[in-house]
Design a protein around this motif. Structure first.
Motif, PDB file in Angstrom:
ATOM      1  N   ASP B 205     -44.828-122.560  34.969  1.00 30.67           N
ATOM      2  CA  ASP B 205     -43.711-121.806  34.424  1.00 30.67           C
ATOM      3  C   ASP B 205     -44.030-120.324  34.602  1.00 30.67           C
ATOM      4  O   ASP B 205     -45.195-119.939  34.650  1.00 30.67           O
ATOM      5  N   ARG B 206     -42.994-119.509  34.723  1.00 32.96           N
ATOM      6  CA  ARG B 206     -43.220-118.068  34.837  1.00 32.96           C
ATOM      7  C   ARG B 206     -42.202-117.342  33.967  1.00 32.96           C
ATOM      8  O   ARG B 206     -41.008-117.622  34.038  1.00 32.96           O
ATOM      9  N   ASP B 207     -42.681-116.435  33.210  1.00 31.48           N
ATOM     10  CA  ASP B 207     -41.812-115.687  32.322  1.00 31.48           C
ATOM     11  C   ASP B 207     -42.216-114.215  32.409  1.00 31.48           C
ATOM     12  O   ASP B 207     -43.363-113.860  32.135  1.00 31.48           O
ATOM     13  N   LEU B 208     -41.274-113.385  32.817  1.00 32.30           N
ATOM     14  CA  LEU B 208     -41.554-111.957  32.943  1.00 32.30           C
ATOM     15  C   LEU B 208     -40.993-111.249  31.715  1.00 32.30           C
ATOM     16  O   LEU B 208     -39.781-111.261  31.486  1.00 32.30           O
ATOM     17  N   ARG B 209     -41.859-110.653  30.947  1.00 32.27           N
ATOM     18  CA  ARG B 209     -41.427-109.958  29.736  1.00 32.27           C
ATOM     19  C   ARG B 209     -41.640-108.459  29.897  1.00 32.27           C
ATOM     20  O   ARG B 209     -42.552-108.021  30.579  1.00 32.27           O
ATOM     21  N   LEU B 210     -40.799-107.713  29.246  1.00 32.14           N
ATOM     22  CA  LEU B 210     -40.901-106.250  29.308  1.00 32.14           C
ATOM     23  C   LEU B 210     -41.449-105.735  27.986  1.00 32.14           C
ATOM     24  O   LEU B 210     -40.908-106.044  26.922  1.00 32.14           O
ATOM     25  N   GLU B 211     -42.511-104.964  28.075  1.00 34.26           N
ATOM     26  CA  GLU B 211     -43.117-104.430  26.861  1.00 34.26           C
ATOM     27  C   GLU B 211     -42.981-102.905  26.856  1.00 34.26           C
ATOM     28  O   GLU B 211     -43.135-102.257  27.896  1.00 34.26           O
ATOM     29  N   PRO B 212     -42.712-102.330  25.698  1.00 35.20           N
ATOM     30  CA  PRO B 212     -42.458-100.879  25.647  1.00 35.20           C
ATOM     31  C   PRO B 212     -43.727-100.056  25.469  1.00 35.20           C
ATOM     32  O   PRO B 212     -44.701-100.493  24.861  1.00 35.20           O
ATOM     33  N   ALA B 213     -43.702 -98.862  26.021  1.00 39.62           N
ATOM     34  CA  ALA B 213     -44.727 -97.844  25.755  1.00 39.62           C
ATOM     35  C   ALA B 213     -43.965 -96.551  25.498  1.00 39.62           C
ATOM     36  O   ALA B 213     -43.030 -96.207  26.243  1.00 39.62           O
ATOM     37  N   PHE B 214     -44.352 -95.831  24.477  1.00 37.12           N
ATOM     38  CA  PHE B 214     -43.531 -94.721  24.008  1.00 37.12           C
ATOM     39  C   PHE B 214     -44.097 -93.367  24.443  1.00 37.12           C
ATOM     40  O   PHE B 214     -45.308 -93.207  24.659  1.00 37.12           O
ATOM     41  N   ILE B 215     -43.186 -92.410  24.539  1.00 41.82           N
ATOM     42  CA  ILE B 215     -43.524 -91.040  24.930  1.00 41.82           C
ATOM     43  C   ILE B 215     -42.741 -90.096  24.009  1.00 41.82           C
ATOM     44  O   ILE B 215     -41.565 -90.364  23.710  1.00 41.82           O
ATOM     45  N   ALA B 216     -43.395 -89.042  23.576  1.00 39.46           N
ATOM     46  CA  ALA B 216     -42.692 -88.040  22.763  1.00 39.46           C
ATOM     47  C   ALA B 216     -43.182 -86.664  23.176  1.00 39.46           C
ATOM     48  O   ALA B 216     -44.380 -86.469  23.447  1.00 39.46           O
ATOM     49  N   GLY B 217     -42.263 -85.711  23.248  1.00 41.56           N
ATOM     50  CA  GLY B 217     -42.665 -84.384  23.702  1.00 41.56           C
ATOM     51  C   GLY B 217     -41.811 -83.284  23.118  1.00 41.56           C
ATOM     52  O   GLY B 217     -40.730 -83.515  22.568  1.00 41.56           O
ATOM     53  N   VAL B 218     -42.326 -82.089  23.258  1.00 42.93           N
ATOM     54  CA  VAL B 218     -41.603 -80.901  22.825  1.00 42.93           C
ATOM     55  C   VAL B 218     -41.811 -79.811  23.877  1.00 42.93           C
ATOM     56  O   VAL B 218     -42.868 -79.756  24.524  1.00 42.93           O
ATOM     57  N   ARG B 219     -40.807 -79.001  24.065  1.00 42.00           N
ATOM     58  CA  ARG B 219     -40.902 -77.878  25.001  1.00 42.00           C
ATOM     59  C   ARG B 219     -40.292 -76.668  24.326  1.00 42.00           C
ATOM     60  O   ARG B 219     -39.193 -76.751  23.757  1.00 42.00           O
ATOM     61  N   VAL B 220     -41.002 -75.556  24.397  1.00 42.37           N
ATOM     62  CA  VAL B 220     -40.568 -74.318  23.750  1.00 42.37           C
ATOM     63  C   VAL B 220     -40.630 -73.201  24.774  1.00 42.37           C
ATOM     64  O   VAL B 220     -41.602 -73.103  25.533  1.00 42.37           O
ATOM     65  N   GLN B 221     -39.582 -72.390  24.771  1.00 42.05           N
ATOM     66  CA  GLN B 221     -39.603 -71.230  25.677  1.00 42.05           C
ATOM     67  C   GLN B 221     -39.319 -69.967  24.855  1.00 42.05           C
ATOM     68  O   GLN B 221     -38.178 -69.500  24.777  1.00 42.05           O
ATOM     69  N   PRO B 222     -40.368 -69.406  24.239  1.00 40.77           N
ATOM     70  CA  PRO B 222     -40.153 -68.252  23.362  1.00 40.77           C
ATOM     71  C   PRO B 222     -39.756 -66.987  24.130  1.00 40.77           C
ATOM     72  O   PRO B 222     -39.125 -66.107  23.570  1.00 40.77           O
ATOM     73  N   LEU B 223     -40.163 -66.904  25.389  1.00 41.53           N
ATOM     74  CA  LEU B 223     -39.827 -65.746  26.213  1.00 41.53           C
ATOM     75  C   LEU B 223     -39.205 -66.240  27.510  1.00 41.53           C
ATOM     76  O   LEU B 223     -39.456 -67.367  27.940  1.00 41.53           O
ATOM     77  N   ASP B 224     -38.443 -65.378  28.139  1.00 44.98           N
ATOM     78  CA  ASP B 224     -37.888 -65.754  29.437  1.00 44.98           C
ATOM     79  C   ASP B 224     -38.993 -66.026  30.445  1.00 44.98           C
ATOM     80  O   ASP B 224     -38.816 -66.789  31.390  1.00 44.98           O
ATOM     81  N   GLU B 225     -40.136 -65.372  30.229  1.00 44.02           N
ATOM     82  CA  GLU B 225     -41.222 -65.466  31.209  1.00 44.02           C
ATOM     83  C   GLU B 225     -42.282 -66.479  30.823  1.00 44.02           C
ATOM     84  O   GLU B 225     -43.313 -66.599  31.491  1.00 44.02           O
ATOM     85  N   LEU B 226     -42.083 -67.210  29.737  1.00 43.69           N
ATOM     86  CA  LEU B 226     -43.158 -68.089  29.270  1.00 43.69           C
ATOM     87  C   LEU B 226     -42.581 -69.306  28.562  1.00 43.69           C
ATOM     88  O   LEU B 226     -41.653 -69.197  27.766  1.00 43.69           O
ATOM     89  N   ALA B 227     -43.159 -70.458  28.869  1.00 38.55           N
ATOM     90  CA  ALA B 227     -42.758 -71.692  28.175  1.00 38.55           C
ATOM     91  C   ALA B 227     -43.985 -72.563  27.951  1.00 38.55           C
ATOM     92  O   ALA B 227     -44.965 -72.506  28.713  1.00 38.55           O
ATOM     93  N   LEU B 228     -43.923 -73.355  26.901  1.00 38.34           N
ATOM     94  CA  LEU B 228     -45.017 -74.259  26.540  1.00 38.34           C
ATOM     95  C   LEU B 228     -44.468 -75.668  26.387  1.00 38.34           C
ATOM     96  O   LEU B 228     -43.327 -75.866  25.972  1.00 38.34           O
ATOM     97  N   GLY B 229     -45.304 -76.631  26.688  1.00 36.86           N
ATOM     98  CA  GLY B 229     -44.890 -78.023  26.506  1.00 36.86           C
ATOM     99  C   GLY B 229     -46.044 -78.846  25.969  1.00 36.86           C
ATOM    100  O   GLY B 229     -47.218 -78.573  26.260  1.00 36.86           O
ATOM    101  N   LEU B 230     -45.712 -79.825  25.172  1.00 33.69           N
ATOM    102  CA  LEU B 230     -46.717 -80.734  24.615  1.00 33.69           C
ATOM    103  C   LEU B 230     -46.117 -82.132  24.631  1.00 33.69           C
ATOM    104  O   LEU B 230     -44.971 -82.331  24.195  1.00 33.69           O
ATOM    105  N   VAL B 231     -46.886 -83.083  25.129  1.00 30.28           N
ATOM    106  CA  VAL B 231     -46.340 -84.445  25.220  1.00 30.28           C
ATOM    107  C   VAL B 231     -47.435 -85.460  24.942  1.00 30.28           C
ATOM    108  O   VAL B 231     -48.611 -85.259  25.295  1.00 30.28           O
TER     109      VAL B 231
END
Lengths: 87, 432
Positions: B205-231
């Protein structure tokens, strides 16, 4: 001296160990020897059997690939290992 | 080699199942399946304004996609390994790596507050099989865990991002990875045929199951010339497991197999991007990867154990013309594997990634909304050297890496992406 033989290879897949069908077309054999230094004493790497002399300093890895007339291939790897021995 | 593979017929069914909601991919989470632009930046994109590659790398970046965008992507490459025991010439193995996929990201039409919400999805399908889990029969078989079956993996990621005030974007995503369950039942019925072979029956028998893996992130651009991201990315594995139930008369033997094929370790990535000139951006990403939790294809902890590592990625993008961009990326990917002094022969070493890319935007030139991205990417690995510790072996020594070995790998890949905007900018409409 190590005797290597692929004579029990079968042209068809068998679920249980069984001797090859004598009426089946012949198989092609290719041996690959790696690891320990060795010398082929009789036979060759394209024959069904060969004997090899090895220095026994390191393991000898023996790979046998058999091919039937339909082009089907099977590969088997075994290693002739080194036993610990007292000096 | 025991290999569990799903072929093309099943691929179609699963691809449909994965993509019915709407499509996107590493962009999808599959190794080497990202968009050509992200690849040309050596995946140093955590803080960059998002395109569809943000779906996986930092879903917060999806909030920067201001018009419905479809990306079609494809890639082809080759992974090579040379393995040689001390004093031997060794051998070279090549493995083709191909795949294709598509990504889509879009703001949600509607009132302005809803325009701040973006959705993205990505799917990548390998060129050979949609899932491959190959377990060498011998546990000392030299094996590259970094590449391995990771290059033959279907993956789908779905993202949701929100554009908050103060130039803060947040996003979350879920990557679906397949797990294969294949129970096998072997029996013997003496009445089925004249020979022993004909009496054996195998039910699988064969059964293909899908399991989840999660991702969360934030991105901030305090200046036009600079941005930060964390994920944060949870990472995960594809598993193949099942049971063997072998019966012959009164004799019954049961066994269990469980293979664990890594997709990605858990990661925490911090990125920064700066624009020293209006048309030049420079980014730097540092990614902590929890390789210490790595388990081998046999679902065992490696001996000796792995270490966590920090990957460093940097990239430059130069918009030479409103229609033409040039990109250069570099990454240093340290190996988590210690010297292979024991029974295992896991192939890996510090890796240098270099990528070049060009992006051609036809819209300013022709009015036709199409962007073409082309990338070449290379991995160069330092030489791995391992000397076996005789104390790690008792009894007969038959290890495939004894008395020691050297190994070196490389990877070359070409990627092509077609970026197709499917509508007008939601943000522009709001401004109008």
């Amino acid at each position: 001296m190590v005797e290597l033989s692929g004579a029990r290879s079968s042209a068809s897949l068998s679920l249980v160990p069984s001797p090859p069908d004598p009426s089946a077309p012949p198989l092609e054999f290719t041996w690959r020897l790696e690891g320990a230094e060795h010398v082929i004493v009789t036979g060759s790497t394209l024959e069904s059997a060969l004997s090899v002399r090895t220095d026994g300093v390191r393991p000898l890895h023996v790979t046998l690939t058999t091919m039937n007339l339909d082009g089907g291939e099977a590969t088997s790897l075994t290693t002739i290992g080194l036993d610990e021995c007292s000096p | 080699m025991l290999a569990l593979r799903w072929g093309r017929a099943q691929a179609v069914a699963v691809a449909v199942a994965l993509s019915w909601a709407s499509p996107t991919a590493a962009d999808s989470g599959a190794l080497f399946g990202e968009s050509a632009r992200a690849a040309s930046l050596a995946d140093s994109v955590v803080a960059r304004p998002g395109d569809t590659s943000a779906i996986y790398f930092n879903p917060a970046g999806v909030a920067d996609v201001d018009r419905p965008t479809l990306v079609l992507l494809g890639h082809a490459g080759n992974q090579r390994y040379r393995f040689a025991r001390f004093g031997e010439l060794g051998r070279v193995t090549d493995r083709p790596v191909t795949g294709y996929g598509f990504s889509i990201a879009s703001p949600i039409p509607g009132p302005p507050w809803l325009n701040r919400v973006r959705l993205g999805a990505s799917v990548q399908i390998p060129g050979q099989t949609i899932i491959a889990v190959s377990a060498p029969v011998r546990r000392d078989e030299p094996y590259s865990f970094y590449y391995g079956d990771r290059t033959e993996r279907t993956a789908a990621t779905f993202a949701l991002a929100v554009e908050l005030p103060w130039t803060i974007n947040v996003g979350a995503a879920v990557t679906l990875t397949p797990t294969l369950i294949a129970p096998t039942d072997v029996g013997f019925d003496a009445n089925r045929g004249a020979t022993v072979d004909e009496g054996v029956f195998v039910r699988q028998d064969r059964d293909l199951r899908l399991e989840p893996a999660f991702i969360a992130g934030v991105r901030v651009q305090p200046l036009d010339e600079l941005a930060l991201g964390l994920v944060w990315r949870q990472g995960g594995s594809t598993r193949a497991r099942g049971t063997f139930d072998v019966r012959a008369g009164a004799i019954r033997v049961t066994d269990v197999y469980s293979f664990n094929s890594l997709i990605a370790p858990m990661e925490l990535a911090l990125g920064v991007v700066a624009w020293p000139l209006a048309n030049v951006s420079i980014s730097l990403d540092a990614t902590w990867a929890r390789w210490s939790e790595f388990r081998t294809i046999y679902d065992e902890a490696p001996v000796p154990g792995f270490s966590d590592v920090v990957d460093l990625r940097a990239a430059v993008e130069w918009t030479a013309h409103r229609s033409l961009s040039a990109r250069l990326g570099y990454a240093f990917l340290p190996s988590p594997a210690p010297e292979q002094t024991g029974r295992q022969n896991l192939l890996d070493a510090n890796r240098h990634e270099i990528a070049f890319g060009l992006g051609l935007d036809l819209e300013p030139l022709t009015g036709f909304a199409l962007q073409i991205d082309l990338t070449a990417r290379f991995h160069v690995m330092e030489e791995q050297r391992a000397t076996k510790d005789p104390a790690a072996f008792t009894g007969t020594i038959d290890n495939l890496g004894y008395p020691g070995f050297t190994a070196r790998g490389s990877f070359e890949q070409v990627l092509l992406s077609l970026v197709l905007p499917l509508g007008e900018s939601i943000r522009a409409e709001a401004e109008e």
